[in-house]
Structure formats: structure tokens, C-alpha cells
Design an enzyme around this catalytic site. Structure first.
Site, PDB file in Angstrom:
ATOM      1  N   ARG A  31       0.832  -1.210   0.000  1.00 32.04           N
ATOM      2  CA  ARG A  31       0.000   0.000   0.000  1.00 32.04           C
ATOM      3  C   ARG A  31       0.863   1.254   0.000  1.00 32.04           C
ATOM      4  NH1 ARG A  31      -4.115  -2.231   4.586  1.00 32.04           N
ATOM      5  NH2 ARG A  31      -5.224  -3.708   3.248  1.00 32.04           N
ATOM      6  N   GLN A  53      10.260 -11.142   4.162  1.00 27.33           N
ATOM      7  CA  GLN A  53       9.131 -12.026   4.461  1.00 27.33           C
ATOM      8  C   GLN A  53       9.275 -13.367   3.746  1.00 27.33           C
ATOM      9  OE1 GLN A  53       6.270 -12.810   2.182  1.00 27.33           O
ATOM     10  NE2 GLN A  53       5.447 -14.131   3.781  1.00 27.33           N
ATOM     11  N   GLU A  58      10.559 -19.213   3.822  1.00 22.07           N
ATOM     12  CA  GLU A  58      11.283 -20.357   3.267  1.00 22.07           C
ATOM     13  C   GLU A  58      11.880 -21.237   4.369  1.00 22.07           C
ATOM     14  OE1 GLU A  58      12.693 -18.279  -0.944  1.00 22.07           O
ATOM     15  OE2 GLU A  58      14.061 -18.296   0.768  1.00 22.07           O
ATOM     16  N   TYR A  59      12.297 -20.640   5.453  1.00 18.73           N
ATOM     17  CA  TYR A  59      12.892 -21.405   6.550  1.00 18.73           C
ATOM     18  C   TYR A  59      11.869 -21.910   7.554  1.00 18.73           C
ATOM     19  CZ  TYR A  59      17.662 -20.513   5.152  1.00 18.73           C
ATOM     20  OH  TYR A  59      18.841 -20.508   4.467  1.00 18.73           O
ATOM     21  N   PHE A  94      14.333  -9.677  10.092  1.00 17.05           N
ATOM     22  CA  PHE A  94      13.302  -9.003   9.316  1.00 17.05           C
ATOM     23  C   PHE A  94      13.431  -7.489   9.459  1.00 17.05           C
ATOM     24  CE2 PHE A  94       9.142  -7.191   8.537  1.00 17.05           C
ATOM     25  CZ  PHE A  94       8.741  -7.841   7.384  1.00 17.05           C
ATOM     26  N   GLY A  96      16.037  -5.730  10.424  1.00 16.52           N
ATOM     27  CA  GLY A  96      17.290  -5.266   9.841  1.00 16.52           C
ATOM     28  C   GLY A  96      17.233  -5.219   8.332  1.00 16.52           C
ATOM     29  N   ARG A 104      20.828  -7.291   7.946  1.00 18.94           N
ATOM     30  CA  ARG A 104      20.207  -8.605   8.097  1.00 18.94           C
ATOM     31  C   ARG A 104      21.227  -9.684   8.427  1.00 18.94           C
ATOM     32  NH1 ARG A 104      22.062  -9.049   3.035  1.00 18.94           N
ATOM     33  NH2 ARG A 104      22.059 -11.059   2.013  1.00 18.94           N
TER      34      ARG A 104
END
Length: 144
Positions: A31, A53, A58-59, A94, A96, A104
Site C-alpha cells: 500500500r 518475508q 522459506e525457513y 526481518f 534489519g 540482516r
């Protein structure tokens, strides 16, 4: 029986809520940056939220499988504590990643270490159970 799995169940619920939070952040970013589905490209700020995300998703199956295997066959308390550490590291990952790709990395490495720890606990727990069931050797080194 339920008292033997209540801690991994609680961590699982927290993990599901964390995944929902990550998904909501993608919706808000769509948005904010006017990126309509099914498009996954947009400004770098959107792409970082989206990739963070997706990477966490995936993990997620690996985390849940090892959390439960470790919790059932190794020790629910130790496994659940590792699960909480993993969830915290993934939240930091997330946050970071949404700010900068470099931020990250430290949480990513931390969460990977915790995940490998859960994998190790799972392997030890399953092997001890297999030895007990199929070889008849009782190694009560783990369950308390």
C-alpha cells in the site's frame, strides 16, 4: 502427554503469529509503495520488506519440523528455548533487512546457528530413541 509438548506448541503459536506479522508488513508496504499484487518489484524499500518475508517463510517449515522433532525426542524445554531464540533472531533479521540489506547479516547467522542446534538435538534425540527401540540400549542422557 500434552504436558510433554506444551512448550513446543506455545513456540509454534508464536512462530505462526510472527509469520502473520511479516505478511502484514508486506501488505502495508504494498500500500505504501503502490505495488499491486501479483507484482513483486517496486522501490528498493518494498523489495527489502518482500524479500525479508519470503526468506523467513522459506525457513519456516525447517524450523517447525526441527522444533517438534527436537522437542519430542530430545527435550521440550531446551528445544523451546532454542525456538524462542530463533524467533527473536528472525524478528531482528526481518527488521534489519527492511532497513538495509547489511543489517540482516548478523541476525541471519545467529538464526542459522540456532537452527543447526535444533537439527543436532533432533538427530541426537532420534538416534537415542532408535538405539533404545531397535538395539535395546537405554541411553537416558537427555530426557529429564
Amino acid at each position: 502427554m500434552l504436558d510433554q509438548v506444551v512448550c513446543p506448541a506455545a513456540v509454534t503459536i508464536m512462530a505462526v503469529l510472527e509469520q502473520a506479522y511479516f505478511s502484514l508488513q508486506v501488505i502495508y508496504a504494498r500500500r505504501k509503495f503502490s505495488v499491486s499484487p501479483p507484482s513483486t518489484s517496486g522501490p528498493p524499500q518494498f523489495q527489502r520488506v518482500f524479500r525479508a518475508q519470503v526468506n523467513c517463510s522459506e525457513y519456516f517449515p525447517i524450523f517447525i519440523a526441527t522444533l517438534w522433532t527436537s522437542g519430542v525426542f530430545f527435550h521440550q524445554g531446551v528445544s523451546s528455548l532454542c525456538g524462542l531464540l530463533y524467533l527473536y533472531a528472525r524478528l531482528r533479521y526481518f527488521q534489519g533487512y527492511c532497513r538495509s540489506p547489511q543489517q540482516r547479516l548478523a541476525p541471519l547467522y545467529w538464526s542459522a546457528r540456532v537452527l543447526w542446534l535444533l537439527i543436532g538435538f533432533s538427530c541426537v534425540g532420534v538416534c537415542v530413541c532408535l538405539w533404545r527401540v531397535y538395539v535395546g540400549v537405554h541411553l537416558e542422557l537427555i530426557k529429564v
